[in-house]
Design an enzyme around this catalytic site. Sequence first.
Site, PDB file in Angstrom:
ATOM      1  N   ARG A  53       0.808  -1.217   0.000  1.00 17.09           N
ATOM      2  CA  ARG A  53       0.000   0.000   0.000  1.00 17.09           C
ATOM      3  C   ARG A  53       0.847   1.275   0.000  1.00 17.09           C
ATOM      4  NH1 ARG A  53      -3.907  -0.231   4.912  1.00 17.09           N
ATOM      5  NH2 ARG A  53      -5.086   1.345   3.756  1.00 17.09           N
ATOM      6  N   LYS A  83      -3.297   9.641   3.983  1.00 14.61           N
ATOM      7  CA  LYS A  83      -3.382   8.879   5.224  1.00 14.61           C
ATOM      8  C   LYS A  83      -2.122   8.021   5.396  1.00 14.61           C
ATOM      9  CE  LYS A  83      -5.960   5.001   3.166  1.00 14.61           C
ATOM     10  NZ  LYS A  83      -7.239   4.275   3.151  1.00 14.61           N
ATOM     11  N   HIS A  84      -1.807   7.601   6.629  1.00 15.58           N
ATOM     12  CA  HIS A  84      -2.502   7.749   7.896  1.00 15.58           C
ATOM     13  C   HIS A  84      -1.616   8.597   8.806  1.00 15.58           C
ATOM     14  CE1 HIS A  84      -3.538   3.797   6.100  1.00 15.58           C
ATOM     15  NE2 HIS A  84      -4.748   3.963   6.596  1.00 15.58           N
ATOM     16  N   HIS A  96      -6.029  -2.544  13.054  1.00 12.01           N
ATOM     17  CA  HIS A  96      -7.391  -3.064  12.914  1.00 12.01           C
ATOM     18  C   HIS A  96      -7.719  -4.016  14.064  1.00 12.01           C
ATOM     19  CE1 HIS A  96      -6.714  -1.776   8.735  1.00 12.01           C
ATOM     20  NE2 HIS A  96      -8.024  -1.713   8.642  1.00 12.01           N
ATOM     21  N   ASP A 166      -9.607   7.357  11.085  1.00 13.36           N
ATOM     22  CA  ASP A 166      -9.695   5.994  10.571  1.00 13.36           C
ATOM     23  C   ASP A 166     -10.897   5.344  11.261  1.00 13.36           C
ATOM     24  OD1 ASP A 166      -9.087   3.681   9.188  1.00 13.36           O
ATOM     25  OD2 ASP A 166      -6.979   3.659   9.760  1.00 13.36           O
TER      26      ASP A 166
END
Length: 245
Positions: A53, A83-84, A96, A166
């Site tokens: 990513r 982001k982030h 997460h 987020d």
Amino acid sequence: HQYLGRTNHPDTTRAHASKMAILLRGLGFNVNFAPVVDVNINPENPVIGKLERSFSGDASLVAKHAGVFIEEHRSNGVIATVKHFPGHGSAWNDSHYGLADVSETWKPVELQPYRQLISQGLVDMVMSAHIFHSDWHDELPATLNPEIMTGLLRQEHGFEGVLVSDDMQMGAITEFFGLEQAVVLAVNAGIDLLIFANNSVYEPEIASKVIEIIRENVASGRIQKSRIRESYARIMELKNRMTGS
């Protein structure tokens, strides 16, 4: 992003970003929660590096390709979101599912893409990171920390746009904070938009529940009315700019 960074041809990034933005706009979307501008400091990072990513471990290259990505979205009527903040690229853990402690891994160079892009006038929205650093606070992740969201991002880096959290249902928040506590802390830290993705857990009434939490805490004085007005003004300014009104 990793493919585009390794290819390192801005025209290739422009073509991919344009195709994405045109597709989104055609489907009726006017916001994309991208690009990721995390610097790939830890390629084994389970949620950034290992998922390809990040554009690069070179912060300048990250900023270059992110800038192209943003320009193409803007030209097609889609708001991009960097982001982030203040940088998730060095973490060993996935926020997460729980705490992502970057106390020993985070580096100041992770701020460089934000600094460059903000100075170029390319940043309309920023998404926060649910990362923890003991030098920033002994309890709060960045999303809930006013010294990071308001002090570092707005006051030191000069960001005046919309700040979005987020997902507030990620483990880094829910395992350590109750819903009301998290909402109040996030709003007071400077968050303008709260994301509840409703996919890791599902609460059909989450939107109305959060609205009521905010309403009650404004009434009690835990959240100042001026804090809500600030967010409203930022959101409306961006909406008006995108619609030309």
